[in-house]
Design an enzyme around this catalytic site. Structure first.
Site, mmCIF file in Angstrom:
data_model
loop_
_atom_site.group_PDB
_atom_site.id
_atom_site.type_symbol
_atom_site.label_atom_id
_atom_site.label_comp_id
_atom_site.label_asym_id
_atom_site.label_seq_id
_atom_site.Cartn_x
_atom_site.Cartn_y
_atom_site.Cartn_z
ATOM 1 N N CYS A 53 49.628 70.924 -46.570
ATOM 2 C CA CYS A 53 49.197 70.941 -45.168
ATOM 3 C C CYS A 53 48.388 72.204 -44.888
ATOM 4 C CB CYS A 53 50.441 70.874 -44.278
ATOM 5 S SG CYS A 53 50.110 70.993 -42.526
ATOM 6 N N CYS B 111 49.000 73.934 -41.534
ATOM 7 C CA CYS B 111 50.284 74.644 -41.472
ATOM 8 C C CYS B 111 50.272 75.917 -42.311
ATOM 9 C CB CYS B 111 51.406 73.768 -41.996
ATOM 10 S SG CYS B 111 51.267 72.053 -41.571
ATOM 11 N N ASP B 112 49.741 75.847 -43.509
ATOM 12 C CA ASP B 112 49.925 76.943 -44.471
ATOM 13 C C ASP B 112 48.656 77.734 -44.761
ATOM 14 O OD1 ASP B 112 52.531 76.101 -44.634
ATOM 15 O OD2 ASP B 112 52.253 74.925 -46.446
HETATM 16 C C1 FAD Z 1 54.525 71.360 -46.524
HETATM 17 C C2 FAD Z 1 54.425 71.016 -45.067
HETATM 18 C C3 FAD Z 1 54.266 72.031 -44.160
HETATM 19 C C4 FAD Z 1 54.170 71.729 -42.805
HETATM 20 N N1 FAD Z 1 54.051 72.774 -41.916
HETATM 21 C C5 FAD Z 1 53.933 72.504 -40.593
HETATM 22 C C6 FAD Z 1 53.776 73.563 -39.649
HETATM 23 O O1 FAD Z 1 53.702 74.746 -40.014
HETATM 24 N N2 FAD Z 1 53.685 73.232 -38.339
HETATM 25 C C7 FAD Z 1 53.739 71.940 -37.904
HETATM 26 O O2 FAD Z 1 53.707 71.709 -36.691
HETATM 27 N N3 FAD Z 1 53.863 70.907 -38.782
HETATM 28 C C8 FAD Z 1 53.956 71.159 -40.105
HETATM 29 N N4 FAD Z 1 54.052 70.124 -41.004
HETATM 30 C C9 FAD Z 1 54.044 68.745 -40.495
HETATM 31 C C10 FAD Z 1 55.420 68.389 -39.856
HETATM 32 O O3 FAD Z 1 56.469 68.848 -40.689
HETATM 33 C C11 FAD Z 1 55.539 66.914 -39.604
HETATM 34 O O4 FAD Z 1 54.464 66.495 -38.773
HETATM 35 C C12 FAD Z 1 56.865 66.555 -38.907
HETATM 36 O O5 FAD Z 1 57.959 67.002 -39.660
HETATM 37 C C13 FAD Z 1 56.989 65.060 -38.683
HETATM 38 O O6 FAD Z 1 58.226 64.816 -38.102
HETATM 39 P P1 FAD Z 1 58.942 63.389 -38.181
HETATM 40 O O7 FAD Z 1 60.275 63.580 -37.543
HETATM 41 O O8 FAD Z 1 58.034 62.351 -37.649
HETATM 42 O O9 FAD Z 1 59.066 63.071 -39.734
HETATM 43 P P2 FAD Z 1 59.749 63.844 -40.945
HETATM 44 O O10 FAD Z 1 59.740 65.308 -40.716
HETATM 45 O O11 FAD Z 1 59.085 63.282 -42.149
HETATM 46 O O12 FAD Z 1 61.267 63.375 -40.883
HETATM 47 C C14 FAD Z 1 61.608 62.043 -41.155
HETATM 48 C C15 FAD Z 1 63.052 62.004 -41.592
HETATM 49 O O13 FAD Z 1 63.451 60.647 -41.693
HETATM 50 C C16 FAD Z 1 64.301 60.529 -42.829
HETATM 51 N N5 FAD Z 1 64.318 59.123 -43.282
HETATM 52 C C17 FAD Z 1 63.300 58.426 -43.856
HETATM 53 N N6 FAD Z 1 63.727 57.192 -44.169
HETATM 54 C C18 FAD Z 1 65.020 57.106 -43.783
HETATM 55 C C19 FAD Z 1 66.016 56.086 -43.873
HETATM 56 N N7 FAD Z 1 65.753 54.881 -44.411
HETATM 57 N N8 FAD Z 1 67.252 56.349 -43.397
HETATM 58 C C20 FAD Z 1 67.552 57.558 -42.821
HETATM 59 N N9 FAD Z 1 66.648 58.568 -42.741
HETATM 60 C C21 FAD Z 1 65.400 58.345 -43.215
HETATM 61 C C22 FAD Z 1 63.677 61.465 -43.855
HETATM 62 O O14 FAD Z 1 64.637 61.827 -44.858
HETATM 63 C C23 FAD Z 1 63.281 62.649 -42.970
HETATM 64 O O15 FAD Z 1 64.298 63.609 -42.879
HETATM 65 C C24 FAD Z 1 54.190 70.388 -42.365
HETATM 66 C C25 FAD Z 1 54.339 69.336 -43.285
HETATM 67 C C26 FAD Z 1 54.466 69.644 -44.624
HETATM 68 C C27 FAD Z 1 54.645 68.530 -45.616
#
Ligand code: FAD
Length: 315
Positions: free
Chosen positions: A136, A139-140
């Site tokens: 990302c 982010c980084d």
């Molecule tokens: C390396 C990296 C760095 C980042 N840094 C930043 C940053 O500095 N600032 C920023 O704003 N954003 C950052 N992001 C982006 C940000 O982390 C994501 O946009 C955000 O986490 C999305 O949130 P979410 O809840 O939609 O999904 P996710 O964070 O992907 O969470 C989804 C969750 O659902 C769970 N899940 C999936 N399938 C199932 C299932 N069948 N049963 C139960 N649980 C399940 C997964 O295990 C996971 O824990 C970064 C992303 C990455 C990869």
């Protein structure tokens, strides 16, 4: 079958799911949040979180703990339990959510299962994740100010993120395995014009090596098959893997329309074409995938679920 009745089941314990859990409690919904692996989702893949308003340079784990404490402090129930299937329970309009540890009979469901960055598959990719390998640039990118970065990927978002990185890094080497970039011509032209950007076509990253941080990168010339190892001072460069993301939408098959990349289509209330089924966060089609937008989606989805169930809602 002994299914536990719930007003709402939230699938996923990332920022979207945890925010939904907080707002569900504010509407006094009887809800459970089910997380497959570890709370926080992608937030725990990085050592430092940028761009979350009010919490500069947050560490991912700290922010997750604060969100969890806030949700549980309001009485939210959060379980580590992977969801295996989601289906409509006959004509009732209710949902059957089957998890490894139990089955739920839910009046509404929020799927906040996120997306996974697609990996490039080179040696050392897992080892240096968060310490030299990032998925990302938004982010980084700041960690690589005045350093050399390699960007793997030739699509639009890789090209755009390479241009963003060129504003921070001393040099950006874009590594593309084919003889052209897939990105739009105008963006490719911009890359070609940028003095800090070097394009290496027909090239693949095959390995990273080093100590705590990477100090060498092995690149294969796909025309000749020859691999060359370049060495640098440890920690003086990084690799951004920008080869796309894989949305976690397999549970939604048959219930929700998806776009061509597999992201769930919702309206601005996070509602899908199936009444009572909402999708929040990175799993849905939207222009910006960050923690702040995931948390906002979760709040809207829980409020929409409460409205769907006929409960009074804020706002
Ligand atoms: C390396 C990296 C760095 C980042 N840094 C930043 C940053 O500095 N600032 C920023 O704003 N954003 C950052 N992001 C982006 C940000 O982390 C994501 O946009 C955000 O986490 C999305 O949130 P979410 O809840 O939609 O999904 P996710 O964070 O992907 O969470 C989804 C969750 O659902 C769970 N899940 C999936 N399938 C199932 C299932 N069948 N049963 C139960 N649980 C399940 C997964 O295990 C996971 O824990 C970064 C992303 C990455 C990869």
């Amino acid at each position: 079958m002994n299914a536990e009745k719930k007003d709402l089941v939230i699938i996923g314990g990332g920022p979207a799911g945890l925010s939904a859990a907080i707002y569900a409690r504010r509407s006094l919904l009887d809800a459970v949040t089910l997380e497959r692996e570890a709370l926080g989702g992608q937030m725990i893949l990085t050592s430092e979180i940028d761009n979350y308003p009010g919490v500069p340079n947050a560490d991912g784990f700290g922010l997750v703990e604060a969100m969890q404490a806030q949700a549980e402090g309001l009485g939210a129930r959060i379980e580590l339990d992977p969801v295996e299937s989601l289906e409509l329970a006959g004509e009732s309009g209710r949902f059957l959510v089957r998890a490894a540890g139990g089955t739920y009979d839910a009046a509404s469901v929020i799927v906040a299962a996120g997306a996974q960055p697609r990996h490039a598959g080179f040696d050392g990719e897992e080892r240096f994740q968060g310490h030299g390998v990032s998925y990302c640039a938004t982010c980084d990118g700041m960690f690589y100010r005045n350093k050399h970065v390699f960007v793997i990927g030739g699509g639009n978002s890789a090209a755009e993120e390479a241009l963003f990185l060129a504003r921070l890094a001393s040099k950006v080497t874009v590594v593309v395995r084919k003889d052209h970039l897939r990105a739009q011509a105008a963006i490719v032209e911009e890359l070609e014009r940028n003095e800090r950007v070097e394009l290496r076509l027909m090239t693949s990253v095959v390995a990273l090596d080093g100590g705590e941080l990477p100090s060498s990168i092995a690149l294969r010339d796909n025309r000749t098959g020859k691999t060359t190892v370049e060495t640098y001072d440890e920690g003086s460069f990084g690799v951004f893997v920008l080869v796309g993301r894989v949305p976690e939408t397999s549970l939604l098959e048959g219930l929700v329309d998806l776009d061509e990349a597999g992201y769930a289509l919702t309206d601005d209330r996070m509602a899908t074409r199936t009444p009572g089924l909402f999708v929040a966060g990175d799993a849905r089609a939207k222009p910006l995938r960050q923690i702040v937008t995931a948390a906002a989606d979760g709040a809207v989805a829980a409020t929409s679920a409460a409205a769907y169930l006929g409960l009074p809602v804020e706002g």
